[in-house]
Design a protein around this motif. Structure first.
Motif, PDB file in Angstrom:
ATOM      1  N   THR A   1      -0.566 -10.637   3.152  1.00  0.00           N
ATOM      2  CA  THR A   1      -0.099 -11.576   2.134  1.00  0.00           C
ATOM      3  C   THR A   1       1.181 -12.227   2.631  1.00  0.00           C
ATOM      4  OG1 THR A   1       0.923  -9.691   1.087  1.00  0.00           O
ATOM      5  CG2 THR A   1      -1.070 -10.533   0.080  1.00  0.00           C
TER       6      THR A   1
ATOM      7  N   THR B   1     -13.653   0.255  -2.164  1.00  0.00           N
ATOM      8  CA  THR B   1     -12.218   0.481  -2.262  1.00  0.00           C
ATOM      9  C   THR B   1     -11.656   0.998  -0.938  1.00  0.00           C
ATOM     10  OG1 THR B   1     -12.811   2.570  -3.277  1.00  0.00           O
ATOM     11  CG2 THR B   1     -12.032   0.832  -4.737  1.00  0.00           C
TER      12      THR B   1
ATOM     13  N   ARG C   1      10.832  -1.340   0.823  1.00  0.00           N
ATOM     14  CA  ARG C   1       9.468  -1.871   0.952  1.00  0.00           C
ATOM     15  C   ARG C   1       8.442  -0.861   0.443  1.00  0.00           C
ATOM     16  NH1 ARG C   1       8.612  -6.406   3.120  1.00  0.00           N
ATOM     17  NH2 ARG C   1       6.418  -5.943   3.496  1.00  0.00           N
TER      18      ARG C   1
ATOM     19  N   GLY D   1     -18.571   2.232  -5.052  1.00  0.00           N
ATOM     20  CA  GLY D   1     -17.179   1.991  -5.386  1.00  0.00           C
ATOM     21  C   GLY D   1     -16.254   2.570  -4.356  1.00  0.00           C
TER      22      GLY D   1
ATOM     23  N   ASN E   1       7.779  -3.890  -3.719  1.00  0.00           N
ATOM     24  CA  ASN E   1       8.470  -3.801  -2.416  1.00  0.00           C
ATOM     25  C   ASN E   1       9.814  -4.504  -2.458  1.00  0.00           C
ATOM     26  OD1 ASN E   1       7.616  -6.415  -2.545  1.00  0.00           O
ATOM     27  ND2 ASN E   1       7.038  -6.527  -0.393  1.00  0.00           N
ATOM     28  N   ARG E   2      10.364  -4.715  -3.637  1.00  0.00           N
ATOM     29  CA  ARG E   2      11.605  -5.477  -3.739  1.00  0.00           C
ATOM     30  C   ARG E   2      12.755  -4.671  -4.318  1.00  0.00           C
ATOM     31  NH1 ARG E   2      10.685 -10.928  -2.017  1.00  0.00           N
ATOM     32  NH2 ARG E   2       8.784 -10.401  -0.905  1.00  0.00           N
TER      33      ARG E   2
ATOM     34  N   TRP F   1      -7.607   6.622  -7.586  1.00  0.00           N
ATOM     35  CA  TRP F   1      -8.632   5.933  -6.786  1.00  0.00           C
ATOM     36  C   TRP F   1      -9.863   5.609  -7.631  1.00  0.00           C
ATOM     37  CZ3 TRP F   1      -7.685   5.510  -1.331  1.00  0.00           C
ATOM     38  CH2 TRP F   1      -8.619   4.705  -0.684  1.00  0.00           C
TER      39      TRP F   1
ATOM     40  N   THR G   1      -5.628  -2.737   4.362  1.00  0.00           N
ATOM     41  CA  THR G   1      -4.329  -3.171   3.850  1.00  0.00           C
ATOM     42  C   THR G   1      -3.223  -2.139   4.015  1.00  0.00           C
ATOM     43  OG1 THR G   1      -5.637  -4.242   2.150  1.00  0.00           O
ATOM     44  CG2 THR G   1      -3.268  -4.372   1.921  1.00  0.00           C
TER      45      THR G   1
ATOM     46  N   ASP H   1      -5.824  -5.443  -1.620  1.00  0.00           N
ATOM     47  CA  ASP H   1      -5.248  -6.285  -0.554  1.00  0.00           C
ATOM     48  C   ASP H   1      -3.908  -6.880  -0.948  1.00  0.00           C
ATOM     49  OD1 ASP H   1      -7.523  -5.718   0.747  1.00  0.00           O
ATOM     50  OD2 ASP H   1      -8.453  -7.682   0.523  1.00  0.00           O
ATOM     51  N   ARG H   2      -3.150  -6.138  -1.711  1.00  0.00           N
ATOM     52  CA  ARG H   2      -1.834  -6.639  -2.075  1.00  0.00           C
ATOM     53  C   ARG H   2      -0.769  -5.788  -1.423  1.00  0.00           C
ATOM     54  NH1 ARG H   2      -0.572  -5.603  -7.011  1.00  0.00           N
ATOM     55  NH2 ARG H   2      -2.392  -4.428  -7.684  1.00  0.00           N
ATOM     56  N   VAL H   3       0.475  -6.050  -1.797  1.00  0.00           N
ATOM     57  CA  VAL H   3       1.578  -5.325  -1.190  1.00  0.00           C
ATOM     58  C   VAL H   3       2.106  -4.251  -2.125  1.00  0.00           C
ATOM     59  CG1 VAL H   3       3.847  -5.550  -0.160  1.00  0.00           C
ATOM     60  CG2 VAL H   3       2.202  -7.400   0.073  1.00  0.00           C
TER      61      VAL H   3
ATOM     62  N   GLN I   1     -22.574   4.435 -23.960  1.00  0.00           N
ATOM     63  CA  GLN I   1     -22.833   5.193 -22.717  1.00  0.00           C
ATOM     64  C   GLN I   1     -21.925   6.412 -22.638  1.00  0.00           C
ATOM     65  OE1 GLN I   1     -22.003   2.001 -20.009  1.00  0.00           O
ATOM     66  NE2 GLN I   1     -24.191   1.580 -19.684  1.00  0.00           N
TER      67      GLN I   1
ATOM     68  N   ALA J   1      -2.516  -1.594  -5.195  1.00  0.00           N
ATOM     69  CA  ALA J   1      -2.209  -2.803  -4.438  1.00  0.00           C
ATOM     70  C   ALA J   1      -2.986  -2.815  -3.133  1.00  0.00           C
ATOM     71  CB  ALA J   1      -0.715  -2.883  -4.168  1.00  0.00           C
ATOM     72  N   TRP J   2      -2.985  -1.688  -2.451  1.00  0.00           N
ATOM     73  CA  TRP J   2      -3.666  -1.662  -1.150  1.00  0.00           C
ATOM     74  C   TRP J   2      -5.168  -1.833  -1.308  1.00  0.00           C
ATOM     75  CZ3 TRP J   2      -0.195   3.038   0.232  1.00  0.00           C
ATOM     76  CH2 TRP J   2       1.071   2.573   0.639  1.00  0.00           C
ATOM     77  N   ILE J   3      -5.698  -1.213  -2.356  1.00  0.00           N
ATOM     78  CA  ILE J   3      -7.134  -1.377  -2.586  1.00  0.00           C
ATOM     79  C   ILE J   3      -7.453  -2.837  -2.873  1.00  0.00           C
ATOM     80  CG2 ILE J   3      -8.963  -0.882  -4.268  1.00  0.00           C
ATOM     81  CD1 ILE J   3      -7.945   1.987  -4.304  1.00  0.00           C
TER      82      ILE J   3
ATOM     83  N   HIS K   1     -11.118  -1.835   1.632  1.00  0.00           N
ATOM     84  CA  HIS K   1      -9.922  -2.640   1.376  1.00  0.00           C
ATOM     85  C   HIS K   1      -8.660  -1.848   1.674  1.00  0.00           C
ATOM     86  CE1 HIS K   1     -11.496  -6.389  -0.356  1.00  0.00           C
ATOM     87  NE2 HIS K   1     -12.550  -5.639  -0.645  1.00  0.00           N
ATOM     88  N   PHE K   2      -8.690  -0.594   1.264  1.00  0.00           N
ATOM     89  CA  PHE K   2      -7.520   0.248   1.487  1.00  0.00           C
ATOM     90  C   PHE K   2      -7.227   0.345   2.984  1.00  0.00           C
ATOM     91  CE2 PHE K   2      -5.384   4.347   1.926  1.00  0.00           C
ATOM     92  CZ  PHE K   2      -4.453   4.277   0.894  1.00  0.00           C
TER      93      PHE K   2
ATOM     94  N   PHE L   1     -16.945   2.292 -18.938  1.00  0.00           N
ATOM     95  CA  PHE L   1     -18.190   2.628 -19.621  1.00  0.00           C
ATOM     96  C   PHE L   1     -18.273   1.917 -20.952  1.00  0.00           C
ATOM     97  CE2 PHE L   1     -18.850   5.569 -16.422  1.00  0.00           C
ATOM     98  CZ  PHE L   1     -20.057   6.205 -16.578  1.00  0.00           C
TER      99      PHE L   1
ATOM    100  N   TRP M   1     -10.425   2.311  -9.570  1.00  0.00           N
ATOM    101  CA  TRP M   1     -10.919   1.063  -8.987  1.00  0.00           C
ATOM    102  C   TRP M   1     -12.364   1.157  -8.550  1.00  0.00           C
ATOM    103  CZ3 TRP M   1      -7.842  -2.173 -10.759  1.00  0.00           C
ATOM    104  CH2 TRP M   1      -6.492  -1.836 -10.926  1.00  0.00           C
ATOM    105  N   MET M   2     -12.977   2.328  -8.734  1.00  0.00           N
ATOM    106  CA  MET M   2     -14.344   2.504  -8.261  1.00  0.00           C
ATOM    107  C   MET M   2     -15.386   2.190  -9.314  1.00  0.00           C
ATOM    108  SD  MET M   2     -13.833   5.812  -5.837  1.00  0.00           S
ATOM    109  CE  MET M   2     -15.349   6.520  -6.378  1.00  0.00           C
ATOM    110  N   PHE M   3     -15.028   2.402 -10.577  1.00  0.00           N
ATOM    111  CA  PHE M   3     -16.024   2.228 -11.641  1.00  0.00           C
ATOM    112  C   PHE M   3     -15.590   1.153 -12.620  1.00  0.00           C
ATOM    113  CE2 PHE M   3     -17.161   6.698 -10.665  1.00  0.00           C
ATOM    114  CZ  PHE M   3     -18.517   6.506 -10.476  1.00  0.00           C
TER     115      PHE M   3
END
Lengths: 570, 362, 191
Positions: free
Chosen positions: C46, C29, B72, C25, B53-54, B321, C36, B48-50, B333, B44-46, C32-33, B329, B324-326
């Motif tokens: 948000t 990332t 939260r 990457g 949290n509920r 982590w 946020t 831009d989300r939250v 490959q 979420a943080w990567i 953004h991290f 494949f 979200w970086m790649f």
């Protein structure tokens, strides 16, 4: 293949047929063409060709409100004003020629004001040799625009409420020829709305453009001089001679005739917008005339019938009683279930059982009562069955009153179709006697309530098997051992042969309710089960097969029977 | 504690073993649950989300400050997830091969946990005989590879049993992928044992506690192992067996409720096991450069366990982590990387290590 | 239209190590991290939706509702143009028919017997509002429509009128009636 006596089904304006016709040369929008010197008028009598007809020959449609092919010319709406020109004559009564040798044309102008074009109403102005018609010239356009503006001065512009919206000539011509905005700032003249003109007609005087089509129709076609114009000037209104007195069997034709929304049908009032209607070509079943109709339906519900122009049968008209005779098709108590011995069954099971019973029935123990309300194809299949079983056959005649215009005395739509297939109208006494004597043990009834025609419930009770196919429940369907729900004419395809021998086909407009199926479909299965003959499973194939086997239909093909039908020898 | 001393040594051993198993299993399960939460939060943080949290049990909102804070943070989310998995309709489609369909989730999850048996997650606790490893096997690494290769059966079976095309494709892909990378993985660790001279994982840790972390001596082996670990656990960028966008979830498409949860559990347990393996093989296990001696007290023992868990957690975060970086494949490959890059590289590494070992005469 | 073939360049040796994409990457990332993650001192970027509600701007196209005029009368005359134009066929109007109740406002002859909008089908395109000749239907500001059944999500005339409220405008039918009264013609006697 059609008999020579049939009037042409083409629009009256089309060039008349082969025999050498005297023609005139005219020019429409710069295009030179030969047009007949005379053309049939509303009664079919030859009259001098008008500019409007000449323009039609050239494929140019001149807008008009009051003019109608089948009504006397009134020439009062002025919508068909066009600019025209005639060859200029010299003092020596010879045409004046241009330098290139072509005749010099004198354009129509005001006699006292030669700079101003002077139009003529195309609907009533005969053509003359060498005439030039300018249906698209700036002057013509200006005249149309002015006429439309004048017609719209007092028009209430209540299209959102008006039933005519969507098929309104005022709307159409305003879009094609009118101005976008109104320049009229004064108060409009208000007239009565929702006037009760007759039992089936509502009049909105504000919408009326006083074309007098309705007046001419009821006076000259129906012969009931019930309508007229009262009051003067802007207050001109259509009125019946007495309130509610516009009451003959053809009043609803004025709704079709009315180019605007002034005359509307009470039956169709506020019922459905016309642009939702699916239009299907069909045939009216209320009497032997078999008027061509258009069924307007939406989402499987019939909303209205309208006459469909067919000069061989009904012209552009139909009677009110036929037009309003559609509600039964959508009735809630329609037969929807296949029933065997009173219990709900399936088509497969019921047809198998019926076929087995018939196949094992001894010759002569079966009687078939056909109906002249069935389609020709169904009667053809039924006849095959009757021949195989050696069955006694009969059909019920319905005789009522005829009128001068369209209504026939024969109230069955397909008496001739039945006769040509070998089902003569006969009373049912012989069948009744057979049942009473016990020689007839199986009775097949299609579309008739035999309890009303001489075979009472007590006799029906004596039968071993009673196969009934009908659309609506009645005493006979209640007694049936095998009940096969059928489809109304609007729910299937087929043909009828009218009293004059006109064979017309009709197309399916809506779906049959529940399990109900077109009779020819299940008759095919029964015929297959009993005789082993596998016929066609499409109506086209079935019709073509019938045409091969029944002499009266020889040479016909489904695809070649046009929308207006063909004549068959009776 | 005194009462224990009078027990038969075998009984004592059994008792401790059962206790260790229970604790390891419990901790791993919790770890899995919260790894999911961390994954969701980090993702979420990567992005831009939250993140979650509920979710909160009733009344938590009335605890001042802490209650809303924990809510939260999403601390209660794993509980809700677990509950949801238990309560959801367990649907078995009519067309599946029922026996294998039921067997597959179990086969997927069991090997993942079994790997953990040989990992030394601490030095000793309280007593020098109390080694913090469930099974101190001499062939630890062989056992690990044996078990890990069983993991593929669960996935292949799931794909086969579902009797539907996407799971089948997922199953096929995963078998090819896991077999290919197992080879590279196995070869990469050969060089380690050439240096250590023992297959016992506790010995590997001991070696590192004195001789420095093996990641420094065998960086190539580490890189190969790391990448292979991603492939073995079906994590992005090698998540071809379950690639959502093309296979609708792959081998577990037809699974729901607890059976699906078991696959999920298996995947995360596999991640934990891989992390633990990497920590053990390359990052000194429970040791730190200045904390190399086996603990002699309770406190030291717990500290060692803490160090181990912290290292493992770091690897878990890396797993998350990298997701979200790649981009994923392509299959060719993936195969190319496994067979034509890593296996030769691992072989070369073995050769070089062998030469070095031979010449330095150790 | 001509096509342009974009050449795919072969990867350089450095790129083939996957290192640049790894670093790329990582940097994306991480950026953004860093922006946020709350423990790095960030405020949420948000909107916490159910608690915080969005200010709906003017001209927003939310759910279409029917409106009444300033006299509290139904504006819709059941012309069914919206039903015709509605792309997902969400609108269904039952016209009054010949025996239906007359309009509840002066001089308009017609109003719908039933007017239903299936909010599950509606795509909030606004064509109904655009096509309406009576200014009787407007896309309003509601965007979060919920229900527990499909039936509940079909809004009927009563509900639509209640939700729609009043929209004052030119009362053309009333105006016509006044004009007619002045001319001592009394075209209709509804209401």
């Amino acid at each position: 293949m059609s008999a020579p006596a049939i009037p042409s089904t083409e629009p009256a304006s089309a060039p008349a047929a082969p025999p050498p016709v005297e023609t005139l040369t005219v020019k429409v929008n710069g295009k030179t063409l030969q047009v007949p010197k005379t053309m049939p008028d509303w009664q079919g009598k030859p009259q001098a060709t008008t500019m409007l007809q000449a323009a039609r020959c050239a494929g140019v449609d001149i807008p008009h409100y009051c003019y109608h092919d089948k009504l006397p010319v009134a020439g009062n709406c002025r919508m068909c004003l066009v600019e025209f020109g005639t060859p200029m004559m010299g003092p020596d009564r010879k045409p004046v020629l241009n330098e290139d040798g072509s005749p010099k044309i004198a354009k129509s102008v005001l006699p006292y004001e030669p700079g101003t074009p002077r139009g003529a109403i195309a609907c009533a102005t005969p053509i003359s040799p060498g005439m030039e018609i300018y249906a698209d010239s700036p002057a013509t356009k200006q005249m149309r625009e002015a006429v439309l503006e004048s017609l719209l001065i007092n028009h209430p512009l209540d299209c959102p409420i008006c039933d005519q919206a969507g098929e309104c000539k005022l709307q159409e011509y305003s879009v094609q020829h009118g101005q976008a905005g109104s320049r009229f700032v004064e108060a409009k003249v208000h007239k009565p709305k929702a006037v009760d003109l007759g039992p089936r007609i509502v009049l909105d005087d504000e919408r009326c453009i006083l074309c007098t089509r309705c007046i001419r129709f009821t006076k000259d076609i129906v012969g009931d001089d019930a309508l007229g114009i009262v009051n003067r000037g802007s207050y001109n209104t259509i009125a019946a001679w007495k309130e509610g007195a516009f009451d003959n069997n053809y009043t609803l034709n004025t709704v079709d005739l009315c180019p605007v929304g002034a005359l509307t049908s009470k039956d169709f009032r506020f019922k459905m917008r016309v642009w939702f209607l699916k239009e299907t070509k069909s045939v009216c079943t209320s009497c032997g005339t078999g008027c061509s109709i258009t069924i307007g339906s939406r989402e499987g519900a019939i909303q209205r019938y309208e006459p469909r122009e067919n000069d061989a049968v009904n012209g552009p008209w139909m009677c009110d009683s036929g037009r309003l005779n559609y509600q039964w098709v959508g009735r809630g108590d329609r037969l929807k279930d296949v029933r065997v011995g009173g219990l709900r069954s399936t088509w497969t099971a019921a047809l198998k059982e019926v076929s087995a019973k018939l196949a094992s029935a001894p010759q002569g123990s079966v009687a078939i009562i056909a109906s002249a309300r069935q389609t020709t194809e169904e009667l053809f299949l039924l006849k095959k069955l009757a021949d195989k079983l050696g069955a006694r056959t009969a059909s019920v005649a319905r005789i009522g009153e005829a009128d001068k215009l369209l209504v026939a005395a024969d109230k069955n739509p397909n008496t001739n179709g039945a006769r040509l297939n070998g089902f003569a109208a006969a009373d049912l006494s012989k069948v009744a006697a057979g049942i009473a004597a016990g020689s007839i043990k199986t009775l097949i009834v299609f579309g008739e309530d035999v309890t009303k025609h001489g075979i009472g419930s007590d006799l029906l009770a004596k039968l071993e098997t009673l196969v009934v196919s009908d659309i609506l429940p009645n005493a006979t369907t209640a007694a049936a051992t095998h009940l096969l729900p059928g489809a109304a004419h609007a729910e299937k395809r087929g043909t009828f042969v009218n009293v004059k021998g006109r064979l017309q086909k009709f197309i399916k407009a809506v779906e049959a309710p529940g399990d109900a199926r077109a009779e020819w479909e299940f008759l095919h299965d029964i015929v297959l089960g009993v005789t082993g003959q596998d016929g066609f499973v499409s109506i086209e194939g079935l019709f073509n097969q019938m045409a091969k086997e029944v002499p009266a239909f020889a040479g016909l093909e489904w695809s070649k029977v046009g929308d207006t039908g063909v004549n068959v020898p009776l | 504690m005194d009462a224990l001393k009078y027990l038969d040594p075998t009984v004592q051993f059994l008792l401790f073993s059962v206790l260790k198993i229970a604790v390891v299993f419990g901790v791993t399960m919790t770890f899995v649950a919260y790894a999911v939460l961390v994954e969701r939060k980090v993702s979420a943080w990567i992005q831009d989300r939250v993140g979650p949290n509920r979710t909160a049990p009733p009344m938590v909102e009335f605890i001042p400050v802490l209650g809303p804070f924990l809510t939260r943070l999403g601390v209660f989310q794993p509980m809700a997830d677990g509950l949801k998995f238990l309560l959801k309709e367990d649907f078995t489609p009519s067309y599946v091969r029922t026996v294998y369909f039921w067997l597959a989730p179990a086969i997927a999850v069991i090997p993942a946990f079994m790997t953990l048996a040989v990992i030394p997650f601490g030095s000793t606790l309280g007593n020098p005989d109390n080694k913090m490893v469930i099974a101190d096997l001499n062939v630890g690494i062989l056992y690990t590879f044996g078990i890990v290769s069983l993991g593929v059966y669960g996935i292949v079976l799931a794909g086969y049993a579902a009797n539907s095309k996407y799971p089948f494709l997922g199953g096929i892909r995963s078998s090819a992928q896991m077999i290919s990378y197992e080879i590279a993985m196995g070869m990469s660790v050969v060089s380690i044992f050439m240096l250590v001279g023992d297959l016992n994982l506790s010995k590997v840790v001991e070696y590192q506690a004195h001789g420095g972390w093996l990641v420094l001596k065998q960086p190539v082996a580490f890189v190969i192992f790391l990448v292979a670990a991603f492939a073995e656990t079906n994590r992005l960028p090698f998540d071809l067996p379950e690639s959502e966008s093309e296979l609708v979830g792959g081998y577990h498409t037809e699974y729901s409720s607890m059976k699906f949860a078991l696959f999920f559990l298996g995947e995360y347990a596999n991640m934990i096991a891989s992390s633990a393996m990497m920590v053990t093989l390359f990052f000194g296990g429970w040791s730190l450069p200045f904390l190399g001696e086996p603990a002699d007290g309770l406190l030291g023992g717990i500290l060692h366990i803490g160090i181990f868990v912290a290292k493992m957690a770091a690897f878990m975060v890396l797993f998350i982590w990298v997701r979200w970086m790649f981009p994923r494949f392509r299959y060719d490959q993936l195969m190319d990387l496994g067979w034509r890059r890593f296996i030769p590289l691992a072989l070369a590494n073995i050769l070089v290590t062998a030469l070095v070992v031979a010449f330095t005469n150790r | 239209m001509s096509t342009k073939v974009v050449e795919r360049k072969p990867l350089t040796a450095y790129e083939r190590t996957y290192l640049p994409s790894f670093l790329g990457g990582l940097s994306v990332t991480w950026k953004h991290f860093k922006k946020t993650a709350p423990f790095l001192g960030n405020k949420p970027i948000t909107m916490e939706y159910p608690e915080q509600k969005w200010v709906v701007p003017e001209g927003y196209r939310g759910a279409p509702y029917l409106v009444k005029d300033q006299d509290g009368a139904t504006k819709c005359v059941s012309c069914q143009l919206c039903e015709f134009v509605c792309p997902p066929k969400a609108i269904r109007i039952t016209p009054p028919g010949q025996d239906g109740k007359p309009a509840d406002r002066s001089n308009a002859e017609k109003m719908p017997k039933e007017f239903e909008i299936n909010m599950l089908r509606c795509i909030f395109c606004g064509l109904c509002q655009e096509v309406c000749p009576e200014e009787a239907i407007f896309l309003q500001k509601d965007y979060s429509l919920t229900g527990t059944s499909r039936e509940e999500m079909i809004y009927d005339k009563e509900k639509l009128l209640k939700l729609g409220g009043t929209h004052a405008g030119i009362q053309k039918w009333k105006h016509k009636l006044e004009e007619a009264s002045e001319q001592e013609v009394f075209p209709l006697t509804t209401t």
